[in-house]
Scaffold this active site. Structure first.
Site, PDB file in Angstrom:
ATOM      1  N   SER A  73       0.780  -1.357   0.068  1.00 30.44           N
ATOM      2  CA  SER A  73       0.019  -0.008  -0.026  1.00 30.44           C
ATOM      3  C   SER A  73       0.744   1.188   0.010  1.00 30.44           C
ATOM      4  CB  SER A  73      -1.050  -0.087   1.206  1.00 30.44           C
ATOM      5  OG  SER A  73      -1.399   1.326   1.579  1.00 30.44           O
ATOM      6  N   TYR A 123      -4.739  -0.337   9.907  1.00 27.43           N
ATOM      7  CA  TYR A 123      -4.511  -0.761   8.576  1.00 27.43           C
ATOM      8  C   TYR A 123      -3.187  -0.403   8.058  1.00 27.43           C
ATOM      9  CZ  TYR A 123      -5.085  -1.644   3.458  1.00 27.43           C
ATOM     10  OH  TYR A 123      -4.837  -1.899   2.193  1.00 27.43           O
TER      11      TYR A 123
END
Length: 302
Positions: free
Chosen positions: A146, A160
């Site tokens: 990410s 997250y």
């Protein structure tokens, strides 16, 4: 580019990047296992849809029961793939789950669960699958990271973001520990796609609702909406989550030894590519300084 058939497993492939990637790889002529949990329960309709997709498009796209949070399920799923084909060539670590809310309002157990799905899942799959890849003396591990691990990070996504940063760090470490076994690593770095995936729609919420409510008023009133609206506004109208799937398919079809270590697909340009570029250069220089430069590229065995 290589067009040789590869046997591939994609984790978390019931939707989003995972499903799109499994379909793209199958269209490239590979034997692809879209892995997911509850194939005979909640995901049974998706299993049927994937079977229909395979038949309609004349591709070898299969499903396999594989719950990344269960050692036994992972081991059974990987064993079935190897038994069916006699080999396994590519692992795509895609399974993950997002959460949204102030960090303080998440319980430690929730943090642990996010780490389990986003980080420990990759360790389970690796321990089940890597012995086969090492025996073959050739393979590829693709990690879906990410841009949040090193780019600009808005508030309220900390569990997250922390888990994805840990997963990215694990990917980097694994890359050099697998190189002499002839196993290559590529890290795919998507930006914040708010459309085309279920990340935001299915994101978890803090278990401590009372603590979360304290952030809804006072100095942080309105911050949650500003964060989500701001992220969405940064994303171009033509941002396509399918670009991530196509990037993965391109990496898989690139000649062994020439695959990129990182590929960024970030329509919002949050800065991760710049920071990762520096970090990866620093890492490479360290390996040169300690005499292990060969670990930066996969060995050709046999």
């Amino acid at each position: 580019m290589t067009t040789q058939n590869q046997v591939i497993v994609v984790t978390g492939a019931s939707s989003g990047f995972g499903l799109l990637s499994a379909q793209a790889l199958a269209r490239q002529g590979h034997t692809v296992y879209a892995s997911m949990r509850e194939t005979e329960g909640r995901n049974a309709p998706r299993v049927a849809e994937i079977a229909a997709y395979a038949k309609d498009n004349g591709v070898d796209l299969r499903t396999v029961e594989l719950d990344v949070a269960s050692d036994a399920s992972v081991e059974a799923g990987i064993a079935r793939i190897i038994a069916d084909n006699g080999r396994l060539d590519v692992i795509v670590h895609n399974a993950g789950h997002m959460s949204f809310g102030p960090a303080e309002a998440f319980t430690p157990e929730q943090f642990a669960q996010l780490y389990d799905v986003n980080v420990l899942s990759t360790q389970r799959v690796n321990r089940a699958a890597l012995p086969q890849l090492r025996k073959q003396g050739k393979g590829l591990v693709v990690w879906v990271s990410s841009s949040s691990t090193r780019g600009g990070t808005p508030p309220y996504l900390s569990p997250y973001f922390a888990a994805k940063a840990a997963m990215d760090s694990l990917a980097v470490s694994y890359s050099t520990e697998l190189a002499r076994w002839g196993i290559e690593t590529s890290i795919i770095v998507p930006g914040a796609f708010t459309q085309g995936t279920n990340h935001f729609a299915h994101s978890g919420k803090p278990a401590d609702a009372a603590r979360a409510a304290e952030y809804d008023d006072g100095p942080y009133k309105g911050v949650a909406k500003m964060a989500l609206d701001g992220l969405a506004a940064l994303e171009p109208a033509d941002a396509d989550a399918g670009e991530v799937a196509r990037a993965i398919a391109k990496v898989v079809d690139t000649e062994f030894g020439k695959r990129p270590f990182r590929v960024h697909i970030d329509p919002s340009q949050d800065g991760a590519e710049v920071v990762n570029g520096v970090a990866d250069r620093v890492r490479a220089e360290m390996y040169r300084r300690i005499g292990l430069e060969d670990l930066l590229k996969p060995a050709t065995i046999g």
